[in-house]
Design a protein around this motif. Structure first.
Motif, short mmCIF file in Angstrom:
data_model
loop_
_atom_site.label_atom_id
_atom_site.label_comp_id
_atom_site.label_asym_id
_atom_site.label_seq_id
_atom_site.Cartn_x
_atom_site.Cartn_y
_atom_site.Cartn_z
N GLY A 9 39.07 38.64 37.08
CA GLY A 9 37.75 38.75 37.70
C GLY A 9 37.57 37.72 38.80
N THR A 10 36.74 38.06 39.78
CA THR A 10 36.47 37.17 40.91
C THR A 10 35.12 37.53 41.53
N ASN A 11 34.39 36.51 41.99
CA ASN A 11 33.15 36.83 42.70
C ASN A 11 32.84 35.91 43.87
N ILE A 12 33.78 35.07 44.26
CA ILE A 12 33.58 34.27 45.47
C ILE A 12 34.84 34.29 46.32
N GLY A 13 34.66 34.01 47.58
CA GLY A 13 35.78 34.04 48.51
C GLY A 13 36.16 35.47 48.85
N ASN A 18 41.82 37.66 46.31
CA ASN A 18 41.96 36.84 45.11
C ASN A 18 42.68 37.61 44.00
N LEU A 19 42.29 38.88 43.81
CA LEU A 19 42.95 39.70 42.79
C LEU A 19 44.41 39.96 43.15
N ARG A 20 44.65 40.31 44.41
CA ARG A 20 46.04 40.55 44.84
C ARG A 20 46.89 39.29 44.66
N ASP A 21 46.34 38.13 45.04
CA ASP A 21 47.08 36.88 44.92
C ASP A 21 47.36 36.54 43.45
N ALA A 22 46.39 36.79 42.58
CA ALA A 22 46.60 36.52 41.15
C ALA A 22 47.72 37.40 40.61
N ILE A 23 47.68 38.67 40.94
CA ILE A 23 48.72 39.60 40.49
C ILE A 23 50.08 39.18 41.05
N ASP A 24 50.10 38.77 42.30
CA ASP A 24 51.35 38.32 42.92
C ASP A 24 51.91 37.10 42.19
N LEU A 25 51.06 36.12 41.90
CA LEU A 25 51.52 34.92 41.21
C LEU A 25 51.96 35.23 39.78
N LEU A 26 51.24 36.09 39.10
CA LEU A 26 51.65 36.48 37.75
C LEU A 26 53.01 37.15 37.78
N LEU A 70 51.27 32.26 27.83
CA LEU A 70 50.68 33.24 28.74
C LEU A 70 49.31 32.75 29.20
N LEU A 71 48.51 32.23 28.27
CA LEU A 71 47.22 31.64 28.63
C LEU A 71 47.42 30.50 29.63
N TYR A 72 48.33 29.59 29.33
CA TYR A 72 48.54 28.43 30.20
C TYR A 72 49.02 28.85 31.59
N TYR A 73 49.85 29.88 31.64
CA TYR A 73 50.27 30.35 32.96
C TYR A 73 49.09 30.99 33.70
N GLY A 74 48.24 31.72 32.99
CA GLY A 74 47.03 32.26 33.62
C GLY A 74 46.14 31.16 34.17
N LEU A 75 46.00 30.07 33.41
CA LEU A 75 45.21 28.92 33.89
C LEU A 75 45.86 28.27 35.10
N LYS A 76 47.19 28.24 35.12
CA LYS A 76 47.91 27.69 36.27
C LYS A 76 47.66 28.56 37.50
N VAL A 77 47.67 29.87 37.33
CA VAL A 77 47.37 30.79 38.43
C VAL A 77 45.96 30.51 38.96
N GLU A 78 45.00 30.37 38.05
CA GLU A 78 43.63 30.04 38.47
C GLU A 78 43.61 28.77 39.31
N GLU A 79 44.31 27.75 38.83
CA GLU A 79 44.36 26.47 39.54
C GLU A 79 45.02 26.62 40.91
N MET A 80 46.12 27.36 40.97
CA MET A 80 46.83 27.55 42.24
C MET A 80 45.94 28.26 43.27
N LEU A 81 45.05 29.11 42.79
CA LEU A 81 44.16 29.85 43.69
C LEU A 81 42.88 29.07 43.99
N GLY A 82 42.74 27.88 43.41
CA GLY A 82 41.62 27.01 43.75
C GLY A 82 40.42 27.06 42.83
N ARG A 83 40.58 27.61 41.63
CA ARG A 83 39.44 27.66 40.72
C ARG A 83 39.05 26.26 40.26
#
Length: 158
Positions: A9-13, A18-26, A70-83
């Motif tokens: 999910g995303t609602n800013i920027g 943001n969704l494409r980048d998250a999928i790419d990083l995953l 898997l959770l920790y990698y998801g959190l890392k993706v969030e961090e890499m995208l600037g959350r």
């Protein structure tokens, strides 16, 4: 290999980016293979309503990662995208939630699987139902399709 479902999910920027980048990083993690992606759904905010609409989707992944990794990698993706986590249910660049991991029921400090609120959230169940209607919720022993229909009718007995 385990099958897991992630909510994005995303609602800013730049929300679509943001969704494409998250999928790419995953997908760049060699321990994760994305098997299915739902459409993108625009939804009103949940919980804290004075913020922009969200874009939400669900993806099916095949993974060698444990649920916590898997959770920790998801959190890392969030961090890499600037959350930056400022407030519960507040605006976010990206959110990556582990919804279901196989038929596992897990409740530890950092992770509850299945996701504790998913059965109450149309923005999760609608895209989840699109890609995996027959997946059974490990706790409620109902399919995603059944949970989605019950939510739409306002009939939830849990």
């Amino acid at each position: 290999m385990a099958i897991a479902y992630l909510g994005l999910g995303t609602n800013i920027g730049e929300r679509y980016k943001n969704l494409r980048d998250a999928i790419d990083l995953l997908s760049k993690n060699p321990e994760i293979t994305i098997r299915k992606k739902s459409q993108i759904y625009e939804t009103a905010p949940y919980g804290k309503t004075d913020q922009p609409n969200f874009l939400n989707m669900v993806i099916e992944v095949e993974t060698h990662l444990s649920p916590t990794n898997l959770l920790y990698y998801g959190l890392k993706v969030e961090e890499m995208l600037g959350r930056v986590r400022k407030e519960v249910w507040g605006p976010r660049i990206i959110d990556v939630d582990v919804l279901i991991y196989e038929d596992l029921e897990l409740n530890i400090d950092d992770l509850t699987v299945p996701h504790v609120e998913m059965h109450k959230r149309e923005f999760v169940l609608e895209p989840f139902n699109e890609i995996a209607p027959k997946v059974v919720h490990p706790t409620f022993k109902k399919t995603i399709n059944e949970l989605y229909k019950e939510l739409k009718r306002g009939v939830m007995d849990y």
